[in-house]
Design a protein around this motif. Structure first.
Motif, PDB file in Angstrom:
ATOM      1  N   SER A  17       0.806  -1.222   0.000  1.00  0.00           N
ATOM      2  CA  SER A  17       0.000   0.000   0.000  1.00  0.00           C
ATOM      3  C   SER A  17       0.841   1.275   0.000  1.00  0.00           C
ATOM      4  O   SER A  17       0.287   2.367   0.023  1.00  0.00           O
ATOM      5  N   LYS A  18       2.162   1.112   0.005  1.00  0.00           N
ATOM      6  CA  LYS A  18       3.088   2.252   0.049  1.00  0.00           C
ATOM      7  C   LYS A  18       2.819   3.133   1.277  1.00  0.00           C
ATOM      8  O   LYS A  18       2.841   4.347   1.212  1.00  0.00           O
ATOM      9  N   GLU A  19       2.562   2.471   2.414  1.00  0.00           N
ATOM     10  CA  GLU A  19       2.309   3.161   3.676  1.00  0.00           C
ATOM     11  C   GLU A  19       3.621   3.272   4.450  1.00  0.00           C
ATOM     12  O   GLU A  19       3.921   2.467   5.335  1.00  0.00           O
ATOM     13  N   PHE A  20       4.413   4.282   4.099  1.00  0.00           N
ATOM     14  CA  PHE A  20       5.749   4.422   4.650  1.00  0.00           C
ATOM     15  C   PHE A  20       5.743   4.671   6.159  1.00  0.00           C
ATOM     16  O   PHE A  20       6.641   4.218   6.865  1.00  0.00           O
ATOM     17  N   GLU A  21       4.734   5.363   6.657  1.00  0.00           N
ATOM     18  CA  GLU A  21       4.657   5.612   8.095  1.00  0.00           C
ATOM     19  C   GLU A  21       4.453   4.299   8.860  1.00  0.00           C
ATOM     20  O   GLU A  21       5.003   4.126   9.947  1.00  0.00           O
ATOM     21  N   SER A  22       3.697   3.381   8.286  1.00  0.00           N
ATOM     22  CA  SER A  22       3.498   2.079   8.926  1.00  0.00           C
ATOM     23  C   SER A  22       4.802   1.285   8.940  1.00  0.00           C
ATOM     24  O   SER A  22       5.105   0.606   9.927  1.00  0.00           O
ATOM     25  N   LEU A  23       5.578   1.358   7.852  1.00  0.00           N
ATOM     26  CA  LEU A  23       6.868   0.666   7.822  1.00  0.00           C
ATOM     27  C   LEU A  23       7.771   1.165   8.941  1.00  0.00           C
ATOM     28  O   LEU A  23       8.453   0.372   9.597  1.00  0.00           O
ATOM     29  N   LYS A  24       7.766   2.461   9.170  1.00  0.00           N
ATOM     30  CA  LYS A  24       8.596   3.044  10.231  1.00  0.00           C
ATOM     31  C   LYS A  24       8.260   2.447  11.590  1.00  0.00           C
ATOM     32  O   LYS A  24       9.147   2.247  12.419  1.00  0.00           O
ATOM     33  N   LEU A  25       6.984   2.180  11.821  1.00  0.00           N
ATOM     34  CA  LEU A  25       6.548   1.651  13.114  1.00  0.00           C
ATOM     35  C   LEU A  25       6.892   0.181  13.292  1.00  0.00           C
ATOM     36  O   LEU A  25       7.010  -0.293  14.419  1.00  0.00           O
ATOM     37  N   LEU A  26       7.050  -0.547  12.191  1.00  0.00           N
ATOM     38  CA  LEU A  26       7.325  -1.985  12.260  1.00  0.00           C
ATOM     39  C   LEU A  26       8.809  -2.290  12.414  1.00  0.00           C
ATOM     40  O   LEU A  26       9.179  -3.338  12.925  1.00  0.00           O
ATOM     41  N   TYR A  27       9.651  -1.386  11.942  1.00  0.00           N
ATOM     42  CA  TYR A  27      11.098  -1.553  12.042  1.00  0.00           C
ATOM     43  C   TYR A  27      11.619  -0.931  13.331  1.00  0.00           C
ATOM     44  O   TYR A  27      11.193   0.158  13.723  1.00  0.00           O
ATOM     45  N   SER A  28      12.572  -1.588  13.965  1.00  0.00           N
ATOM     46  CA  SER A  28      13.284  -1.036  15.106  1.00  0.00           C
ATOM     47  C   SER A  28      14.264   0.026  14.613  1.00  0.00           C
ATOM     48  O   SER A  28      14.784  -0.069  13.499  1.00  0.00           O
ATOM     49  N   GLU A  29      14.533   1.009  15.423  1.00  0.00           N
ATOM     50  CA  GLU A  29      15.530   2.025  15.054  1.00  0.00           C
ATOM     51  C   GLU A  29      16.937   1.446  15.043  1.00  0.00           C
ATOM     52  O   GLU A  29      17.862   2.078  14.549  1.00  0.00           O
TER      53      GLU A  29
END
Length: 156
Positions: A17-29
């Motif tokens: 879905s190209k939901e980049f904000e969601s990807l940020k939340l799923l990945y650890s910093e």
């Protein structure tokens, strides 16, 4: 807390879905990402890579399946169909993903695909002739890294 299998499903759903904000939340910093083209990317570089690749593609189709996960790790197989923008050639890439998890997020993401099969599709006859050679892979990796660095400067 979401199960690791659910995290993988959420990840690919966000990618599709190209939901980049969601990807940020799923990945650890503390994320480390690698594949056949991009090596040892940290969190910001990985988010920028997905943003760059997905925003440049007008026809990408992503499918995924074979999701398996334990408390520490997981796997999936996914497929990306798209037009490789530098050559205008159609690519169907089958990717095997490995994940490691920590504190409910992805901390390590390794994608593996057949570079030679990808190069043949992406570069045509040049890929057929050169795609199996280490220097060609290194050239593609350097070019991709430079594109990512330029993209990150632009979005700065």
């Amino acid at each position: 807390m979401e199960s690791n299998a659910a995290i993988i499903h959420s990840f690919y759903t966000a990618l599709k879905s190209k939901e980049f904000e969601s990807l940020k939340l799923l990945y650890s910093e503390q994320l480390i990402f690698s594949d056949e083209v991009f090596n040892d990317l940290h969190y910001e570089q990985t988010i920028a890579m997905w943003t760059m690749l997905l925003s440049r593609s007008t026809d990408i189709k992503i499918e995924f399946g074979e999701v398996k996960a334990t408390e520490q790790s997981g796997t999936a197989v996914w497929q990306a169909q798209y037009t490789f923008s530098p050559t205008g050639r159609k690519v169907v890439n089958i990717i095997h993903a490995n994940f490691k998890f920590g504190e409910g997020k992805i901390i390590h993401h390794l994608d593996h695909f057949n570079f030679y099969a990808w190069a043949r599709q992406a570069f045509g006859w040049k890929g057929v002739l050169l795609g199996w050679m280490p220097f060609f892979r290194k050239k593609v990796q350097r070019s991709a890294r430079k594109s990512l660095e330029n993209f990150m400067r632009k979005i700065g």
